[in-house]
Design an enzyme around this catalytic site. Sequence first.
Site, PDB file in Angstrom:
ATOM      1  N   ASP A   9      22.802 -10.275  43.995  1.00 37.91           N
ATOM      2  CA  ASP A   9      22.558 -11.435  43.127  1.00 37.91           C
ATOM      3  C   ASP A   9      21.088 -11.356  42.731  1.00 37.91           C
ATOM      4  O   ASP A   9      20.199 -11.603  43.557  1.00 37.91           O
ATOM      5  CB  ASP A   9      22.855 -12.729  43.899  1.00 37.91           C
ATOM      6  CG  ASP A   9      22.429 -13.989  43.144  1.00 37.91           C
ATOM      7  OD1 ASP A   9      22.048 -13.888  41.963  1.00 37.91           O
ATOM      8  OD2 ASP A   9      22.489 -15.074  43.757  1.00 37.91           O
ATOM      9  N   LYS A  70      13.547 -12.901  35.123  1.00 38.15           N
ATOM     10  CA  LYS A  70      14.929 -12.833  34.612  1.00 38.15           C
ATOM     11  C   LYS A  70      15.034 -13.501  33.243  1.00 38.15           C
ATOM     12  O   LYS A  70      15.831 -13.076  32.401  1.00 38.15           O
ATOM     13  CB  LYS A  70      15.840 -13.522  35.627  1.00 38.15           C
ATOM     14  CG  LYS A  70      17.313 -13.467  35.286  1.00 38.15           C
ATOM     15  CD  LYS A  70      18.119 -13.909  36.486  1.00 38.15           C
ATOM     16  CE  LYS A  70      19.578 -14.094  36.171  1.00 38.15           C
ATOM     17  NZ  LYS A  70      20.326 -14.479  37.362  1.00 38.15           N
ATOM     18  N   GLU A 147      28.052 -14.286  37.142  1.00 35.26           N
ATOM     19  CA  GLU A 147      27.785 -15.039  38.384  1.00 35.26           C
ATOM     20  C   GLU A 147      28.933 -15.998  38.751  1.00 35.26           C
ATOM     21  O   GLU A 147      29.338 -16.048  39.912  1.00 35.26           O
ATOM     22  CB  GLU A 147      26.449 -15.782  38.259  1.00 35.26           C
ATOM     23  CG  GLU A 147      25.273 -14.801  38.344  1.00 35.26           C
ATOM     24  CD  GLU A 147      23.973 -15.341  37.773  1.00 35.26           C
ATOM     25  OE1 GLU A 147      23.905 -16.522  37.421  1.00 35.26           O
ATOM     26  OE2 GLU A 147      23.009 -14.551  37.675  1.00 35.26           O
ATOM     27  N   ASP A 169      26.382 -24.235  38.627  1.00 42.66           N
ATOM     28  CA  ASP A 169      25.319 -23.437  39.259  1.00 42.66           C
ATOM     29  C   ASP A 169      23.946 -24.002  38.878  1.00 42.66           C
ATOM     30  O   ASP A 169      23.473 -23.826  37.755  1.00 42.66           O
ATOM     31  CB  ASP A 169      25.466 -21.980  38.777  1.00 42.66           C
ATOM     32  CG  ASP A 169      24.473 -21.043  39.461  1.00 42.66           C
ATOM     33  OD1 ASP A 169      23.539 -21.541  40.126  1.00 42.66           O
ATOM     34  OD2 ASP A 169      24.624 -19.816  39.326  1.00 42.66           O
TER      35      ASP A 169
END
Length: 597
Positions: A9, A70, A147, A169
């Site tokens: 992850d 990211k 994800e 999330d």
Amino acid sequence: MNEIIIGIDLGTTNSEVAVIQDAHPVLLKNQDSVILPSYVGVDEDGDLLVGVAARNQYAVYPERTVKSVKRLMGSGEQVKMAGKEYSPQEISAIILKSLKEIAEKQLKQKVGKAVITVPAYFSDVQRQATREAGEIAGLEVVKMINEPTAAALAYEGDAHLGKTIMVYDLGGGTFDVSVVGIENGVIEVIASHGNNHLGGDDFDRKIVEHILEYLQEEHGELSLSPEAKARIERAAEQAKITLSNNPFATVKEEYLFEKNGVPVHLDVEISRDEYEDMIRPFIEESMEAVHIALKGASLTASDIEEVLLVGGSSRTPLVQQYFEEELGLIPHCEIDPDLCVAAGAAVQAGMINGEEVSTVLVDITPYTFSTASLQFNMQTMSYDVVCVPLIKKNSPIPVKKSDVFYTMHDNQKKVKVEVYQGESTVPNENILIGEFMITGLSNKPAGNEIIDTFELDKDGILHVTAIEKCTGKSKKIEIDNAMAKLDKEDMDKARDKIGELFNTSSDCDIDGEYTVVDEENENEEETAEQQKQSEEAVKAEALIKKAETLMDDAESEDQEELVELVEAIRDALKAADGTRLDESMHELNEIIFYLES
Ligand code: AMP
């Protein structure tokens, strides 16, 4: 044996690596933690820092540290670190290489292949940049999965059930929600929505602002050093995490700065209510995204069979509250929301490798544990007794949760804490597994704060504590076998046990009162009179036991009186004579009080 494939992850704030061991996903540790903060830096000697060390340096030397790279993946932008330029792929590759090394160290073998997760909203360009980062790190990226798909895999294992679920999330800096379809082993993201700049960092910022306002009020204009600011930021995040499980958090930082040559210490308390008011707009924004994702999938909340919570910030109780109250959905958070995506990546890696894989193993409580409290009912304009859950069904254990309750009357000296097992908000529909009184409270106006804490340990023992906040005075009981589905016999045993506890307790005048609800008879309505009688009988038994413990040390005159009154109580019980029972109990209580003092 096939070459091992690791699951990664690669998160905005934190990253993790996992593999399949004995058919289950296992997170791999770097020193003490399975979480590697997604920070990269260069120290003053030019040495590379990754993870915690880089995160610690960030607050003081941001020019030598990179975070949240990211967000830049696929953008073509360069980032500067200690005067040099790097592509986002290169910085991500440093994080991936560290994860690869953690895996190699733990597994004691070379690792060359990985499954990496990416957000569902990532474009082809962003996915390609992630693949390149893997390659720079020396990893063959055998598959990239979304994800939310990984989260579903962590929960659903082989995914053969036909289901529609939602994955919410909420991480440190990003938020997304996805509607996911699971059918015939295929997991597919049907619709997704989110905000790339919403997360726990925003919550921290609100707390920091609150602290700065407080400091300004107390000390006037401030000029804080980067170190002092960094300390406040760290303390704010810690307070936020505390408030997920407790009704209050204290932020304490000694010698934070100097004002006119005098050291200033920070000591401020934040209540969960204040905190929730600060973050409500963020949670509401995320719930709007939930509706947009549902609309995108042409579904309504009632079509969603499960909600999975992912990302550290989804532990915020207000998130769960919104799901329950607005959408009538009770979210799952059994699998650690920080680790769920990496665990799912490992499941996918294991599947590609032809390994036998199953879901994550977690110990959870099958029941909700609550306490009874009065709640104002706007419709009837009166107070109802309701069960307020502290530990919710499906919480991973061990678990510890606290909440605050308030006295109803001025100078209220005692409060009864009742502990229920069961899912209803109506006390009579749950099972009472313990109760006690906290007594000798201070003379305070109504609203005196009592903090109840429920701690369910890994052996299924429930430790219940009530504390008067202003004095710290506390009372505690332990309930064995709290997770067992109690039948009549168990209940009787539990009752005797609790009764003994009350009688041996010396620090407060517990009256030993408790009610047993027989599950099989739960629906048979006991009349109010019968209920009162059985409650009185339990009270009387507890009083008799207490008298018996005092008998040996009492003077002979007092002994005689005790014996007489115990007999009178037993007679009154047999004859169901309420008036005589009340009188005798009152007298016995007085003698006991006199003997004890
Ligand atoms: P992630 O990006 O998923 O690793 O999530 C990191 C974010 O979760 C950070 O903002 C953390 O402060 C936050 N977080 C971690 N634990 C908790 C908690 N118990 N309650 C609220 N936020 C938390």
